[in-house]
Design a protein around this motif. Structure first.
Motif, mmCIF file in Angstrom:
data_model
loop_
_atom_site.group_PDB
_atom_site.id
_atom_site.type_symbol
_atom_site.label_atom_id
_atom_site.label_comp_id
_atom_site.label_asym_id
_atom_site.label_seq_id
_atom_site.Cartn_x
_atom_site.Cartn_y
_atom_site.Cartn_z
ATOM 1 N N MET A 1 27.236 28.732 32.142
ATOM 2 C CA MET A 1 28.420 29.455 31.694
ATOM 3 C C MET A 1 28.449 30.846 32.294
ATOM 4 S SD MET A 1 31.154 29.171 29.949
ATOM 5 C CE MET A 1 32.400 30.213 29.198
ATOM 6 N N ARG A 2 27.294 31.502 32.288
ATOM 7 C CA ARG A 2 27.225 32.847 32.853
ATOM 8 C C ARG A 2 27.485 32.805 34.342
ATOM 9 N NH1 ARG A 2 22.063 36.975 32.276
ATOM 10 N NH2 ARG A 2 23.025 38.749 33.367
ATOM 11 N N MET A 3 26.962 31.771 35.002
ATOM 12 C CA MET A 3 27.195 31.628 36.442
ATOM 13 C C MET A 3 28.676 31.426 36.735
ATOM 14 S SD MET A 3 25.817 31.717 39.352
ATOM 15 C CE MET A 3 26.182 31.293 41.056
ATOM 16 N N GLY A 4 29.357 30.665 35.867
ATOM 17 C CA GLY A 4 30.778 30.445 36.070
ATOM 18 C C GLY A 4 31.567 31.735 35.929
ATOM 19 N N CYS A 5 31.200 32.596 34.973
ATOM 20 C CA CYS A 5 31.899 33.880 34.813
ATOM 21 C C CYS A 5 31.688 34.778 36.014
ATOM 22 C CB CYS A 5 31.417 34.567 33.536
ATOM 23 S SG CYS A 5 31.821 33.662 32.020
ATOM 24 N N VAL A 6 30.474 34.765 36.560
ATOM 25 C CA VAL A 6 30.193 35.595 37.737
ATOM 26 C C VAL A 6 31.035 35.150 38.924
ATOM 27 C CG1 VAL A 6 28.408 36.240 39.395
ATOM 28 C CG2 VAL A 6 27.872 36.174 36.945
ATOM 29 N N VAL A 7 31.121 33.831 39.114
ATOM 30 C CA VAL A 7 31.920 33.318 40.229
ATOM 31 C C VAL A 7 33.390 33.621 40.014
ATOM 32 C CG1 VAL A 7 32.554 31.233 41.495
ATOM 33 C CG2 VAL A 7 30.214 31.538 40.716
ATOM 34 N N SER A 8 33.851 33.536 38.755
ATOM 35 C CA SER A 8 35.248 33.841 38.466
ATOM 36 C C SER A 8 35.564 35.303 38.751
ATOM 37 C CB SER A 8 35.553 33.504 37.010
ATOM 38 O OG SER A 8 36.892 33.788 36.705
ATOM 39 N N GLN A 9 34.663 36.203 38.375
ATOM 40 C CA GLN A 9 34.877 37.620 38.674
ATOM 41 C C GLN A 9 34.850 37.872 40.173
ATOM 42 O OE1 GLN A 9 31.881 39.751 36.494
ATOM 43 N NE2 GLN A 9 32.720 39.176 34.478
ATOM 44 N N LEU A 10 33.984 37.140 40.882
ATOM 45 C CA LEU A 10 33.932 37.298 42.332
ATOM 46 C C LEU A 10 35.231 36.815 42.979
ATOM 47 C CD1 LEU A 10 32.233 38.032 44.832
ATOM 48 C CD2 LEU A 10 31.380 35.679 44.828
ATOM 49 N N ALA A 11 35.758 35.695 42.485
ATOM 50 C CA ALA A 11 37.022 35.201 43.018
ATOM 51 C C ALA A 11 38.162 36.154 42.708
ATOM 52 C CB ALA A 11 37.308 33.814 42.439
ATOM 53 N N ALA A 12 38.120 36.798 41.532
ATOM 54 C CA ALA A 12 39.162 37.750 41.182
ATOM 55 C C ALA A 12 39.142 38.962 42.111
ATOM 56 C CB ALA A 12 39.001 38.194 39.727
ATOM 57 N N LYS A 13 37.952 39.375 42.530
ATOM 58 C CA LYS A 13 37.869 40.508 43.455
ATOM 59 C C LYS A 13 38.490 40.159 44.803
ATOM 60 C CE LYS A 13 33.787 42.638 41.363
ATOM 61 N NZ LYS A 13 32.373 43.067 41.581
ATOM 62 N N PHE A 14 38.309 38.913 45.222
ATOM 63 C CA PHE A 14 38.918 38.493 46.475
ATOM 64 C C PHE A 14 40.429 38.298 46.342
ATOM 65 C CE2 PHE A 14 34.553 37.224 47.573
ATOM 66 C CZ PHE A 14 34.473 37.756 48.841
ATOM 67 N N ALA A 15 40.910 38.024 45.127
ATOM 68 C CA ALA A 15 42.303 37.654 44.950
ATOM 69 C C ALA A 15 43.218 38.855 44.831
ATOM 70 C CB ALA A 15 42.448 36.768 43.712
ATOM 71 N N PHE A 16 42.778 39.980 44.305
ATOM 72 C CA PHE A 16 43.643 41.114 44.006
ATOM 73 C C PHE A 16 43.304 42.291 44.918
ATOM 74 C CE2 PHE A 16 43.114 38.707 40.036
ATOM 75 C CZ PHE A 16 44.445 38.326 39.827
ATOM 76 N N PHE A 17 44.334 42.769 45.608
ATOM 77 C CA PHE A 17 44.192 43.950 46.480
ATOM 78 C C PHE A 17 45.360 44.887 46.209
ATOM 79 C CE2 PHE A 17 42.107 40.478 48.757
ATOM 80 C CZ PHE A 17 40.878 41.042 49.062
ATOM 81 N N PRO A 18 45.354 45.623 45.101
ATOM 82 C CA PRO A 18 46.472 46.544 44.833
ATOM 83 C C PRO A 18 46.493 47.686 45.842
ATOM 84 C CG PRO A 18 44.692 46.860 43.241
ATOM 85 C CD PRO A 18 44.324 45.645 44.043
ATOM 86 N N PRO A 19 47.680 48.120 46.257
ATOM 87 C CA PRO A 19 47.757 49.245 47.212
ATOM 88 C C PRO A 19 47.140 50.503 46.619
ATOM 89 C CG PRO A 19 49.860 48.097 47.050
ATOM 90 C CD PRO A 19 48.992 47.562 45.948
ATOM 91 N N SER A 20 46.330 51.152 47.383
ATOM 92 C CA SER A 20 45.672 52.378 46.939
ATOM 93 C C SER A 20 45.839 53.447 48.024
ATOM 94 C CB SER A 20 44.194 52.109 46.657
ATOM 95 O OG SER A 20 43.557 53.267 46.172
ATOM 96 N N PRO A 21 46.541 54.531 47.728
ATOM 97 C CA PRO A 21 47.211 54.834 46.460
ATOM 98 C C PRO A 21 48.534 54.095 46.336
ATOM 99 C CG PRO A 21 47.598 56.594 48.005
ATOM 100 C CD PRO A 21 46.670 55.638 48.697
ATOM 101 N N PRO A 22 49.154 54.073 45.157
ATOM 102 C CA PRO A 22 50.450 53.398 44.996
ATOM 103 C C PRO A 22 51.523 54.057 45.855
ATOM 104 C CG PRO A 22 49.420 53.818 42.866
ATOM 105 C CD PRO A 22 48.609 54.564 43.872
ATOM 106 N N THR A 23 52.526 53.312 46.179
ATOM 107 C CA THR A 23 53.601 53.809 47.048
ATOM 108 C C THR A 23 54.719 54.497 46.273
ATOM 109 O OG1 THR A 23 54.761 51.686 46.973
ATOM 110 C CG2 THR A 23 53.122 51.985 48.719
ATOM 111 N N TYR A 24 54.626 54.559 44.950
ATOM 112 C CA TYR A 24 55.680 55.204 44.148
ATOM 113 C C TYR A 24 55.059 55.803 42.899
ATOM 114 C CZ TYR A 24 55.478 51.311 40.847
ATOM 115 O OH TYR A 24 55.058 50.403 39.921
ATOM 116 N N ARG A 25 55.843 56.646 42.236
ATOM 117 C CA ARG A 25 55.452 57.242 40.957
ATOM 118 C C ARG A 25 56.641 57.188 40.008
ATOM 119 N NH1 ARG A 25 54.884 62.278 40.973
ATOM 120 N NH2 ARG A 25 55.642 62.775 43.079
#
Length: 408
Positions: free
Chosen positions: A1-25
């Motif tokens: 179970m712990r291994m599955g959570c680690v892999v899920s967090q790793l996949a989430a890091k690969f999946a999300f790339f928010p623009p930094s810094p944001p292009t608007y305020r």
């Protein structure tokens, strides 16, 4: 179970790339309304939309996870439908505003776009579960603030945005339509090219597409090097009500909006969704329920006026009677004849038919002798022995059978 959570967090890091810094305020105007300004230059913060433009509403929507997400609502006075847009990775509302304006004008729809948690000026951290609550909060805002029902809503999901789009579409049975732009089957299928689902996978669209009950339009580029074209093709194949797909030849992952076929095909889709009436929708719902249809077969093809038939011959397709077990004689296969007169088909060991000299059409075999017990297929009603062929017995087949019948 712990291994599955680690892999899920790793996949989430690969999946999300928010623009930094944001292009608007986000800023608050003198009248209390919110406005979005460009964040490219801190000294000259130019508004994204003109100050006198009342067609844009900038909203802060609260989610049930405690995050505040930013949403843009672009109003079209001639619109009949509303488009809820879920954008892809590495983008925020500041980059997509011009696209929203083009969709609003060309498609003649209202457009609602939003930033996920952790994207743009939205608070929180990006995750799969947060994107689900984000789109649910925006949909509730459309219902309460603008009176948009699911019958007048089209969900649009691009790339990663296909995950929350199909999540919400699976829960709305009366949704008008869904558009999947460069969509994914699942997160791990993009990274590892696997063909199975795992517990640590994210955005399992391959399981949710079957629950969508409205028309689904799939748009994908054939030269997409980020999400392979097979992802879009697989989602289109598994849709319950697929619309004509758009495979843009030579299109990549982030440039499909530049092709003329993109806006042309979207206009066709929206126009057909507008023309769907309540009667047509009910008809499609009945078809999806697989209701039994009345049989169009006439009663003349059924034997003995029975409502069912026994299996037909695979080669000659002759019907049969389930009441008296009577079947017409087939010349291509050895199906049994009527059991009332004990007529049998020709022998399996030889291709010759029954003896033409006998008055009874009972078959006989020239290779078999006349003993009563050696023949496995009785024919005569009196002695239950096989009738010999006149050619084998020299015309004495009848005498032999008569003698043996007397012996019995």
């Amino acid at each position: 179970m712990r291994m599955g959570c680690v892999v899920s967090q790793l996949a989430a890091k690969f999946a999300f790339f928010p623009p930094s810094p944001p292009t608007y305020r986000i800023k608050k105007r003198d009248d209390g309304r919110l406005t979005a300004v460009s964040a490219s230059s801190a000294a000259a913060a130019a508004p994204i939309a003109s100050a006198d433009d009342d067609s844009l509403d900038v909203l802060l929507v609260d989610t049930r996870r405690g995050n505040k997400i930013v949403a843009f609502y672009l109003r079209n006075p001639y619109a009949r439908l509303t488009l809820l847009y879920s954008h892809g990775n590495a983008a925020d509302l500041g980059q997509l505003y011009d696209l929203f304006v083009q969709l609003k004008v060309n498609l003649r729809v209202n457009v609602m776009g939003y930033d996920y948690s952790g994207y743009g000026a939205s608070t929180g951290k990006p995750s799969e579960s947060n994107t689900y609550t984000d789109i649910e909060a925006v949909y509730n805002c459309l219902e309460t603030e603008y009176g948009v029902s699911q019958e007048n809503l089209i969900l649009y999901g691009q790339s990663v945005g296909s995950g929350p789009t199909l999540h919400l579409a699976a829960k709305l049975p009366r949704l008008r339509g869904v558009v999947l732009h460069s969509a994914i089957l699942s997160g791990l299928r993009v990274l590892c090219h696997v063909k199975f689902s795992f517990c640590c996978d994210i955005y399992k669209n391959i399981n949710k597409i079957r629950k969508v009950k409205c028309p689904v339009l799939v748009i994908h580029g054939t030269d997409d090097d980020v999400v392979n074209w097979l992802h879009g093709h697989g989602l289109w194949k598994m849709s319950r009500e697929p619309f004509d797909p758009l495979w843009i030849k030579g299109g990549g992952h982030c440039n499909l909006e530049l092709y003329p076929d993109y806006i042309r095909h979207l206009c066709r889709f929206v126009h057909e969704m507008e023309s769907i009436t309540t009667e047509i929708r009910l008809k499609k719902i009945r078809q999806t329920l697989h209701l039994p249809r009345r049989s169009s077969t006439s009663t003349s093809t059924k034997c003995c006026r029975i409502k069912f038939q026994r299996p037909k011959c695979a080669e000659c397709s002759l019907p049969s009677c389930a009441k008296c077990s009577c079947q017409p004689k087939c010349t291509r296969c050895w199906r049994p004849s009527c059991f009332k007169c004990f007529c049998k088909p020709k022998c399996l060991r030889c291709p010759r038919p029954s003896c033409p000299r006998l008055s009874c059409p009972r078959p006989s075999c020239p290779r078999l002798s006349c003993p009563r017990l050696s023949c496995p297929r009785p024919s005569c009603v009196k002695c239950l022995s096989w009738v010999c062929c006149c050619c084998c017995c020299g015309g004495r087949g009848g005498e032999v059978n008569d003698n043996r019948s007397r012996e019995v």
